[in-house]
Design an enzyme around this catalytic site. Structure first.
Site, mmCIF file in Angstrom:
data_model
loop_
_atom_site.group_PDB
_atom_site.id
_atom_site.type_symbol
_atom_site.label_atom_id
_atom_site.label_comp_id
_atom_site.label_asym_id
_atom_site.label_seq_id
_atom_site.Cartn_x
_atom_site.Cartn_y
_atom_site.Cartn_z
ATOM 1 N N ASP A 67 0.831 -1.205 0.000
ATOM 2 C CA ASP A 67 0.000 0.000 0.000
ATOM 3 C C ASP A 67 0.867 1.258 0.000
ATOM 4 O O ASP A 67 2.031 1.237 0.391
ATOM 5 C CB ASP A 67 -0.876 0.046 1.254
ATOM 6 C CG ASP A 67 -2.003 -0.968 1.235
ATOM 7 O OD1 ASP A 67 -2.100 -1.755 0.268
ATOM 8 O OD2 ASP A 67 -2.789 -0.985 2.199
ATOM 9 N N HIS A 97 3.927 -2.055 3.133
ATOM 10 C CA HIS A 97 3.914 -0.727 2.525
ATOM 11 C C HIS A 97 5.252 -0.504 1.821
ATOM 12 O O HIS A 97 6.306 -0.669 2.449
ATOM 13 C CB HIS A 97 3.690 0.350 3.589
ATOM 14 C CG HIS A 97 2.382 0.228 4.299
ATOM 15 N ND1 HIS A 97 2.169 -0.689 5.296
ATOM 16 C CD2 HIS A 97 1.213 0.907 4.132
ATOM 17 C CE1 HIS A 97 0.919 -0.578 5.738
ATOM 18 N NE2 HIS A 97 0.316 0.376 5.045
#
Length: 247
Positions: free
Chosen positions: A53, A195
């Site tokens: 993400d 991430h």
């Protein structure tokens, strides 16, 4: 630039599962997409989808893509719209190397807190941006913080992809701890959340890839995970994992 309507893309995903049996052998280190000579069979699991993400970010996402390429591994990237400008080549590279790209809103706003107009600004604007850049039309959605209202689920126009493994890599950037959490909790059909904006998370991802490849895991995109499980993704439905059908 060709565009593929959602129904055709769903059919293509189903076909992809069958084509894997003919054209892909799962060996760590094989260049992405390289076919092997002679007949091949779709391997048994375990399968896992590695997802990221909040990117792309030039430094960390580039290092991650380099590491995944060396290992012959595909991943799924849920990108933020405001990070696209200046990083278009990274997204084009992701698509070229077989990674999946998904929506993570334009400004990382919670989809549990926005209404119709703001939802369009966050999701549809990013979808339009990616459609203008990439050779595809449909994109899966991951809502920031994993939160979304029923009304916005109905507006999504795409499957909603959550996760089953979350080492909370944003909290301490401790690679050793993150790797331990992932390896202790991952299961066949799992979806790992990381991430691609932290150097420590890149290290975590590549260490996890090496360890899970050694354990016999096969890394697939989320789309490919649906295909190998024989599941058709439904718009507005949330998915945290896709285990074997017996589970």
């Amino acid at each position: 630039m060709s565009k593929h309507p959602l129904i055709l893309r769903a059919g293509a995903l189903a076909l992809a599962g069958a084509l894997l049996a003919l054209s892909w052998t799962w060996f760590p280190g094989r260049p992405l997409g390289q076919a092997t000579a002679g007949p091949a069979q779709l391997p048994d699991g375990p399968f896992v989808a590695l997802t990221f993400d909040d990117g792309p970010r030039s430094s960390t996402t580039t290092a991650l893509l380099d590491g995944l390429s060396r290992r012959g591994v595909r991943a799924t990237f849920f990108v933020i719209g405001e990070n696209v400008a200046g990083n278009e080549n990274l997204l084009i590279r992701m698509e070229r190397e077989g990674h999946q790209i998904g929506l993570h809103t334009f400004h990382h706003k919670s989809l549990a807190l926005v209404g119709g107009a703001d939802f369009c600004a966050e999701v549809d604007q990013l979808r339009d941006t990616l459609q203008g850049l990439l050779d595809q039309e449909s994109f899966m959605l991951r809502p920031p913080y994993g939160m979304i209202t029923p009304a916005n689920r109905a507006r999504a126009g795409s499957p909603i992809i959550l996760w089953s493994v979350d080492p909370e890599d944003w909290s301490d950037q401790d690679t050793a701890r993150q790797v331990s959490v992932i390896l202790e909790t991952v299961q066949d059909g799992g979806i790992i959340l990381l991430h691609d904006i932290y150097p420590s998370s890149v290290d975590t991802a590549l260490q996890v890839v090496d360890e899970l490849l050694a354990q016999g895991y096969k890394f697939v995109t989320v789309e490919e995970l649906f295909a190998v499980r024989g599941v058709t993704p439904e718009n507005g439905k949330e998915y945290r994992k896709l285990p074997p059908s017996s589970e």
